[in-house]
Design an enzyme around this catalytic site. Structure first.
Site, PDB file in Angstrom:
ATOM      1  N   LYS A 146      27.834   6.423 -12.199  1.00  0.00           N
ATOM      2  CA  LYS A 146      27.858   7.188 -13.440  1.00  0.00           C
ATOM      3  C   LYS A 146      26.953   6.506 -14.472  1.00  0.00           C
ATOM      4  CE  LYS A 146      31.229   9.556 -16.368  1.00  0.00           C
ATOM      5  NZ  LYS A 146      32.674   9.818 -16.570  1.00  0.00           N
TER       6      LYS A 146
ATOM      7  N   GLU B 262      47.494  18.791 -16.015  1.00  0.00           N
ATOM      8  CA  GLU B 262      48.237  19.184 -17.208  1.00  0.00           C
ATOM      9  C   GLU B 262      49.589  19.807 -16.879  1.00  0.00           C
ATOM     10  OE1 GLU B 262      43.905  18.999 -18.270  1.00  0.00           O
ATOM     11  OE2 GLU B 262      45.055  19.929 -16.632  1.00  0.00           O
TER      12      GLU B 262
ATOM     13  N   ARG C   2      46.317  25.612 -19.393  1.00  0.00           N
ATOM     14  CA  ARG C   2      46.590  25.491 -17.973  1.00  0.00           C
ATOM     15  C   ARG C   2      48.051  25.211 -17.683  1.00  0.00           C
ATOM     16  NH1 ARG C   2      42.460  21.583 -15.436  1.00  0.00           N
ATOM     17  NH2 ARG C   2      41.443  23.354 -14.499  1.00  0.00           N
TER      18      ARG C   2
END
Length: 633
Positions: free
Chosen positions: A281, A367, A395
């Site tokens: 990354k 979530e 969600r």
């Protein structure tokens, strides 16, 4: 070289030896634009070679590439005809979106901005291809953190049952935004780090390099490599093989030759493939490699030093005020715990993690699980606080209803980014949470005008013994002092900030810190336009229960009510005011100021979006003055 590429066909025409140069140019372009505009820097720099390889092997839009979250789509955009001025204005007014968008390009097979969507969407696209007799390839590029998402696991469970041709590229960089947590993250790490596995890899590689065609077998991820993993890595059947996906890799995500060979092999497979790719990354920007969390999504920065170019702060951010207050309350009550779904720094729950680690939980990108987990804690006497961005809370709406409100459990929901997230756009605006959750019995919904009131609302929520939701916007708070000891508020009672001088003819009710400045500007404008006759100004505080008593009292003498909110008009605070007045049999006209029934796009700032949707200060004043003029007739 990049300027000459107008689409994926141009990538295919390049000599192989030119591809590393293309990768370098892509990184320079991404760094150059994001250093000025901000954006998702680290994820995009990490997948440059992978994106080149995908467009080298596959042919979009005939083939479909679905990026999970699409935090890593910048190189894809640059290779599919969106270079130039549109990319210069990335995430700004008139520029390309920071996420994939089907409206923006046919090369974006599926639009998304939330984690865990790619695998289900790609499987649906593959099933549609199979049903219609097509022959295009479907590739899902999924981050290692998204593998922990429930929707991704549900999709994994269905792949083998629904298609024989699907390629899943698992982009493994050990990070989502913060470092990944949970058993799957540990599994992937073990798959890479197992000493026996790696020793076998080196020995078998040397053997196959000596036989004819052996080098090709190594590059292509051949059967010997798969069987070696089955025996030597983590047992007789690795995780993905249990889902009937053939596992290939792990591959070096920055080795273009290897990536292309792997993808060519996967393209010819007669069963679903999972290609495990290891990437770094932030590759190409040392500061992003050193600070992956900081450079996941960041403000403009100096590419030489990595220092962020932040505007001068006049006040702390709302989430910082939340985080500090939660630490204060949790120190005083060990039953208070904080829960994040992989967003500790974004929500400022990292402050609780640092101060009281035993009262902090990170559940990963999950979530729905976070909410049910909180309900379980609450059922045993704890006081959980679930801190989630408003757009991500969507969600878990079912869990809020079924697992919290139905059982009247004392879970506190703190919804960050409630309102606009201008540069991110439609997938990240928090404009719908009240409409989705306001109908749920037992749930108290409130929004503070400033950070001191936020602290009071948090204290109130923990004292309720019932479900409570506090919403607050992105950006700086009001800059007011916060009391040492928060006060509890009378539930469902609004606050009159200014009684006005027009005998209550016009009443403005505003909800929240983003709406209050708009309401104050409107009140001042009305006073000027009406010879100094100032309207009544009310800080609503609560959307549910709303202050029906004060509403009825003011409505008896008002000619006009105005509601101001940083939320969609459909089902929001203004709707709640209309419903309350209607139930009381009061027919006073109401002008509702809020966001229209459209998906609001991205722009450089909130002012541009307000202008675009008729919500500038001038447009709002014109609407209200027009309504008053009609009343006079």
């Amino acid at each position: 070289m990049l300027e000459k590429i107008s689409g994926p066909d141009d990538v295919k025409k390049l000599p192989s030896e030119k591809l590393p140069e293309l990768a370098r140019e892509l990184r320079e372009r991404i760094i150059g634009v994001t250093s000025k505009n901000g954006g998702h820097v680290g994820p995009n720099l990490g997948v440059v070679e992978l994106t080149i390889a995908l467009h080298r092997v596959f042919s979009t839009p005939r083939d479909s590439i679905v990026f999970d979250v699409s935090h890593q789509c910048y190189a894809h955009k640059l290779l599919t005809g969106r270079n130039g001025e549109a990319f210069d204005a990335l995430r700004k007014t008139g520029g390309v979106s920071g996420f994939c968008s089907r409206r923006e390009s046919p090369h974006d097979a599926f639009g998304c901005g939330h984690a865990g969507t790619a695998l289900s969407a790609a499987l649906g696209i593959a099933a549609a291809r199979d049903l219609s007799g097509g022959d295009g390839h479907v590739v899902a590029v999924v981050g290692d953190a998204a593998i922990t998402n429930g929707a991704t696991l549900e999709a994994l469970n269905n792949i083998a049952a629904h298609t024989k041709r699907l390629i899943v590229v698992l982009n493994d960089n050990e990070w989502s935004i913060d470092r990944n947590v949970g058993a799957v993250a540990e599994y992937l790490n073990k798959l890479i780090m197992t000493p026996v596995y790696n020793e076998a890899t080196r020995g078998m590689r040397k053997f196959f390099e000596k036989i004819p065609g052996g080098a090709h077998l190594i590059r292509a991820g051949s059967a010997w490599k798969q069987e070696k993993k089955n025996v030597l890595s983590l047992g007789s059947s690795p995780l993905f093989e249990n889902f009937k996906l053939r596992y290939l890799g792990p591959a070096d995500g920055h080795d273009l030759g290897a990536l292309i060979s792997y993808l060519e092999f996967a393209k010819k497979a007669d069963r679903p493939i999972l290609l495990h790719v290891r990437t770094t990354k932030g590759k190409g920007l040392p500061a992003a490699i050193a600070n992956p969390e900081k450079f996941h999504g960041c403000a403009p920065f100096d590419p030489a030093t990595g220092e962020l170019r932040l505007a001068k702060k006049n006040a702390p951010a709302w989430q910082e005020c939340f985080g500090k207050t939660l630490v204060k309350l949790a120190r005083a009550d060990e039953k208070i715990v904080g829960i994040t779904a992989a967003m500790p720094s974004g929500t400022s729950l990292n402050l609780l993690k640092q101060a009281l680690p035993k009262q902090y939980f990170d559940v990963g990108i999950a979530e729905g699980h976070a909410v049910i987990f909180a309900a379980g804690l609450a059922s045993k006497g704890f006081k959980p606080c679930v801190a989630i961005y408003s757009s991500f809370m969507q969600r878990a709406a079912d869990m809020v209803m079924h697992d919290v409100c139905l059982q009247n459990l004392p879970v506190v929901f703190c919804l960050d980014r409630a309102g606009l997230s201008p540069q991110d756009g439609a997938t990240h605006h928090g404009l719908y949470d009240m409409a989705m959750l306001r109908a749920l019995p037992n749930l108290v919904i409130m929004q503070p005008k400033d950070e001191d009131e936020l602290a009071d609302m948090m204290a109130t929520a923990f004292a309720l013994g019932a479900p409570a939701l506090i919403r607050y916007p992105r950006g700086e708070a009001a800059g007011v002092p916060v009391k040492d000891v928060p006060a509890t508020l009378p539930v469902g009672r609004a606050e009159v900030l200014d009684a006005g001088t027009d005998d209550g003819e016009v009443c403005i009710w505003a909800l929240g810190g983003a709406a209050m400045p708009v309401a104050k500007t409107l009140a001042a404008r009305l006073a000027r336009e009406r010879g100094g006759r100032a309207p009544t100004l009310v800080n609503a505080r609560f959307c549910k229960p709303i202050d029906a008593e004060l509403l009825a009292e003011q409505a008896k003498r008002a000619r006009l009510f105005v509601t101001v909110e940083n939320h969609a008009l459909a089902g929001g605070f203004g709707s709640a005011v209309l419903e309350t007045l209607s139930d009381a049999g009061i027919g006073v006209p109401v002008v509702r100021i809020g966001w229209p029934d459209v998906f609001v796009g991205h722009a450089s700032n909130a002012a541009d979006l307000r202008e675009r949707h008729g919500l500038s200060d001038e447009a709002i004043a014109a609407r209200v003055l027009g309504a008053l003029a009609r009343q006079a007739r």
